[in-house]
Design a protein around this motif. Structure first.
Motif, PDB file in Angstrom:
ATOM      1  N   TYR A   8       0.855  -0.924   0.054  1.00  0.00           N
ATOM      2  CA  TYR A   8       0.014  -0.066   0.020  1.00  0.00           C
ATOM      3  C   TYR A   8       0.721   1.287   0.007  1.00  0.00           C
ATOM      4  O   TYR A   8       0.414   2.415  -0.690  1.00  0.00           O
ATOM      5  N   CYS A   9       1.841   1.181   0.794  1.00  0.00           N
ATOM      6  CA  CYS A   9       2.976   2.485   0.808  1.00  0.00           C
ATOM      7  C   CYS A   9       4.000   2.424  -0.509  1.00  0.00           C
ATOM      8  O   CYS A   9       4.512   3.329  -0.940  1.00  0.00           O
ATOM      9  N   GLU A  10       3.707   1.069  -1.075  1.00  0.00           N
ATOM     10  CA  GLU A  10       4.640   0.878  -2.357  1.00  0.00           C
ATOM     11  C   GLU A  10       6.164   1.325  -2.102  1.00  0.00           C
ATOM     12  O   GLU A  10       6.934   1.637  -2.896  1.00  0.00           O
ATOM     13  N   ARG A  13       9.924  -0.930   3.961  1.00  0.00           N
ATOM     14  CA  ARG A  13       9.710  -0.135   5.144  1.00  0.00           C
ATOM     15  C   ARG A  13      10.313  -1.145   6.086  1.00  0.00           C
ATOM     16  O   ARG A  13      10.340  -2.201   6.087  1.00  0.00           O
ATOM     17  N   GLU A  17       7.951  -1.600  12.063  1.00  0.00           N
ATOM     18  CA  GLU A  17       6.661  -0.990  11.633  1.00  0.00           C
ATOM     19  C   GLU A  17       5.585  -2.000  11.391  1.00  0.00           C
ATOM     20  O   GLU A  17       4.419  -1.497  11.275  1.00  0.00           O
ATOM     21  N   VAL A  62       2.522   0.676  12.127  1.00  0.00           N
ATOM     22  CA  VAL A  62       2.837   2.108  12.323  1.00  0.00           C
ATOM     23  C   VAL A  62       2.979   2.914  10.905  1.00  0.00           C
ATOM     24  O   VAL A  62       3.189   4.212  11.030  1.00  0.00           O
ATOM     25  N   GLY A  63       2.548   2.464   9.889  1.00  0.00           N
ATOM     26  CA  GLY A  63       2.720   3.078   8.661  1.00  0.00           C
ATOM     27  C   GLY A  63       1.082   3.299   8.275  1.00  0.00           C
ATOM     28  O   GLY A  63       0.559   4.083   8.898  1.00  0.00           O
ATOM     29  N   CYS A  64       0.717   2.866   7.293  1.00  0.00           N
ATOM     30  CA  CYS A  64      -0.758   3.031   6.743  1.00  0.00           C
ATOM     31  C   CYS A  64      -1.826   2.152   7.662  1.00  0.00           C
ATOM     32  O   CYS A  64      -2.856   2.513   7.324  1.00  0.00           O
ATOM     33  N   LYS A  66      -2.743  -0.913   7.210  1.00  0.00           N
ATOM     34  CA  LYS A  66      -3.376  -1.787   6.244  1.00  0.00           C
ATOM     35  C   LYS A  66      -2.921  -3.183   6.552  1.00  0.00           C
ATOM     36  O   LYS A  66      -1.700  -3.304   6.683  1.00  0.00           O
TER      37      LYS A  66
ATOM     38  N   ARG B  80      -0.328   9.828  -4.803  1.00  0.00           N
ATOM     39  CA  ARG B  80       0.757   9.094  -4.505  1.00  0.00           C
ATOM     40  C   ARG B  80       0.757   8.549  -3.046  1.00  0.00           C
ATOM     41  O   ARG B  80       0.856   9.774  -2.489  1.00  0.00           O
ATOM     42  N   PRO B  81       1.205   7.301  -2.859  1.00  0.00           N
ATOM     43  CA  PRO B  81       1.500   7.059  -1.180  1.00  0.00           C
ATOM     44  C   PRO B  81       2.838   7.906  -0.512  1.00  0.00           C
ATOM     45  O   PRO B  81       3.548   8.407  -1.289  1.00  0.00           O
ATOM     46  N   ASN B  82       2.443   8.443   0.532  1.00  0.00           N
ATOM     47  CA  ASN B  82       3.381   8.968   1.397  1.00  0.00           C
ATOM     48  C   ASN B  82       4.086  10.306   0.644  1.00  0.00           C
ATOM     49  O   ASN B  82       5.036  10.723   0.733  1.00  0.00           O
ATOM     50  N   TRP B  96      -1.152  12.314   2.304  1.00  0.00           N
ATOM     51  CA  TRP B  96      -1.431  10.775   2.254  1.00  0.00           C
ATOM     52  C   TRP B  96      -1.340   9.960   3.506  1.00  0.00           C
ATOM     53  O   TRP B  96      -0.049   9.983   3.955  1.00  0.00           O
ATOM     54  N   LEU B  97      -2.066   9.455   4.295  1.00  0.00           N
ATOM     55  CA  LEU B  97      -1.762   8.428   5.317  1.00  0.00           C
ATOM     56  C   LEU B  97      -1.811   7.122   4.939  1.00  0.00           C
ATOM     57  O   LEU B  97      -1.407   6.271   5.514  1.00  0.00           O
ATOM     58  N   SER B  98      -3.004   6.854   4.279  1.00  0.00           N
ATOM     59  CA  SER B  98      -3.292   5.261   3.791  1.00  0.00           C
ATOM     60  C   SER B  98      -4.156   5.593   2.530  1.00  0.00           C
ATOM     61  O   SER B  98      -4.654   6.618   2.260  1.00  0.00           O
ATOM     62  N   PRO B  99      -4.368   4.348   2.015  1.00  0.00           N
ATOM     63  CA  PRO B  99      -5.143   4.344   0.463  1.00  0.00           C
ATOM     64  C   PRO B  99      -6.439   4.942   0.712  1.00  0.00           C
ATOM     65  O   PRO B  99      -7.078   5.490  -0.371  1.00  0.00           O
ATOM     66  N   ASP B 100      -7.058   5.325   2.005  1.00  0.00           N
ATOM     67  CA  ASP B 100      -8.504   5.755   2.119  1.00  0.00           C
ATOM     68  C   ASP B 100      -8.246   6.803   3.321  1.00  0.00           C
ATOM     69  O   ASP B 100      -9.383   7.094   3.911  1.00  0.00           O
ATOM     70  N   GLU B 101      -7.158   7.199   3.519  1.00  0.00           N
ATOM     71  CA  GLU B 101      -7.130   8.311   4.651  1.00  0.00           C
ATOM     72  C   GLU B 101      -6.212   9.365   4.351  1.00  0.00           C
ATOM     73  O   GLU B 101      -4.996   9.066   3.839  1.00  0.00           O
ATOM     74  N   LYS B 167       7.327  15.029   0.739  1.00  0.00           N
ATOM     75  CA  LYS B 167       7.208  13.394   1.373  1.00  0.00           C
ATOM     76  C   LYS B 167       6.742  13.423   2.671  1.00  0.00           C
ATOM     77  O   LYS B 167       7.281  14.543   3.495  1.00  0.00           O
ATOM     78  N   VAL B 169       5.836  10.805   5.777  1.00  0.00           N
ATOM     79  CA  VAL B 169       5.453   9.251   6.226  1.00  0.00           C
ATOM     80  C   VAL B 169       5.301   9.209   7.833  1.00  0.00           C
ATOM     81  O   VAL B 169       5.570   9.923   8.726  1.00  0.00           O
ATOM     82  N   ASN B 170       4.522   8.186   8.153  1.00  0.00           N
ATOM     83  CA  ASN B 170       4.010   7.745   9.704  1.00  0.00           C
ATOM     84  C   ASN B 170       5.138   6.721   9.906  1.00  0.00           C
ATOM     85  O   ASN B 170       5.190   5.698   9.138  1.00  0.00           O
ATOM     86  N   THR B 171       5.954   7.084  10.845  1.00  0.00           N
ATOM     87  CA  THR B 171       6.847   6.013  11.244  1.00  0.00           C
ATOM     88  C   THR B 171       7.272   6.082  12.887  1.00  0.00           C
ATOM     89  O   THR B 171       6.683   6.756  13.664  1.00  0.00           O
TER      90      THR B 171
END
Lengths: 113, 217
Positions: A8-10, A13, A17, A62-64, A66, B80-82, B96-101, B167, B169-171
């Motif tokens: 999903y993040c493509e 990582r 996470e 911790v990322g998306c 999903k 695009r992601p991230n 962008w946090l996730s595909p639907d968020e 860019k 990212v959640n990390t």
């Protein structure tokens, strides 16, 4: 340093996470009322424990956040592919070129411990 | 917009001006307890808190949200992601946090109006908007040593060649969770949870000591 590709993040990582969530592709019986105790017990409690290729559910906690699927080799621990929920794995049997350290006995599938 | 769609949600301004309780930033305790070293000429990192911004979590389909957001705020949803994008003024951002968020950050006091306009525009579409302004805060880090500071703190690769401007990212940040964003060549942002704010702030002071970190208030 161990990285996992999140579909999903493509991107790759850090392992920190992610969390593993057990076996993937477990289908809930369509009609639980009609299940025998054995069928329902298998669905709830019994999981495969193969030597070799195993499809697992992981979450990018911790990322998306999903859930996605990972095809992992339980002998070498190599992650062979990751794919989104709802997709089918492209790696299902032992790859043509097997690693020299794994004998054919090691890669038998579906062997319960 | 049908009346029924609006009445299904309890929409209220969480920052109403008549509130008798003083608003305090998540770092209010830290200012008291840990202080704030003043920036000097030697400071290679300067930290600022962007207090009381409006943080909205948008969930739903990318296409409907993109159309609504373009109409209401004139920002396109990052596909695009991230990645994240800003409006023309640079004050409002969507990430962008996730595909639907997605995370929408707007200047303080705007969140209620923006949420209301988005809800009216989205009407009966399948979506969710949550105001999380009180739950997190935005810290900006500025200076040429910021990547070095972050390399000690996050598991993600923050090398500038791998982390271009735009860019986010959640990390993992020092065992807590933060959103790391790069908003300029030497300007980075951290979105920190309220409950982790003091911990992250003290971590930053400690990790930034060797770069003579300064805090602007």
């Amino acid at each position: 340093m161990f990285q996992i590709y999140c579909p999903y993040c493509e991107e790759l990582r850090e392992e920190e996470e992610f969390h593993p969530k057990g076996q993937a592709h477990i289908v809930r019986p369509a009609n639980p009322e009609a299940c025998s105790d054995e069928e329902w017990g298998d669905y709830l409690f019994f999981r495969d424990n193969p030597r070799g290729i195993h499809h697992e559910l992981w979450v990018h906690a911790v990322g998306c956040r999903k859930f996605f699927n990972v095809t992992r080799h339980t002998v070498s621990y190599a992650i062979l592919e990751t794919y989104k929920i709802g997709e089918q794995p492209s790696v299902t049997a032992e790859p043509a070129v097997s690693e020299s350290t794994t004998s054919t006995d090691d890669v038998r599938q579906g062997v319960r411990a | 917009m049908s009346e029924s769609a609006l009445s299904r949600v309890n929409l209220f301004d969480s920052r109403a001006d008549h509130a008798s309780v003083a608003v305090e930033s998540p770092l209010a305790y830290s200012w008291q307890r840990s202080g704030a070293p003043a920036p000097s000429a030697a400071s290679r990192v300067v930290l600022r808190e962007q207090t009381f911004l409006g943080h909205l979590i948008l969930r739903g389909g990318a296409i409907v949200l993109d159309e609504a957001l373009r109409e209401v705020l004139d920002i396109g949803l990052p596909g695009r992601p991230n990645t994240l994008s800003w409006d023309v003024s640079g004050e409002r951002s969507i990430q962008w946090l996730s595909p639907d968020e997605w995370l929408l950050i707007v200047p303080g006091g705007e969140a209620f109006a923006v949420e209301r306009r988005l809800r009216e525009r989205l009407a009966d579409a399948s979506f969710a908007i949550v105001d999380v302004s009180g739950g997190q805060t935005l810290l900006t880090l500025e200076g040429e040593a910021v990547p070095e500071l972050l390399m000690k703190s996050v598991v993600y690769d923050v090398d500038p060649s791998h982390f271009p401007v735009g860019k986010g990212v959640n990390t993992v940040f020092a065992k807590a969770t933060v959103i790391v964003r790069r908003s300029g060549e030497t300007r980075w942002e951290l979105v920190v949870r309220r409950s982790f704010a003091d911990y992250c702030y003290r971590w930053l002071l400690d990790a930034g000591e060797e770069y003579a970190i300064g805090v602007e208030r």
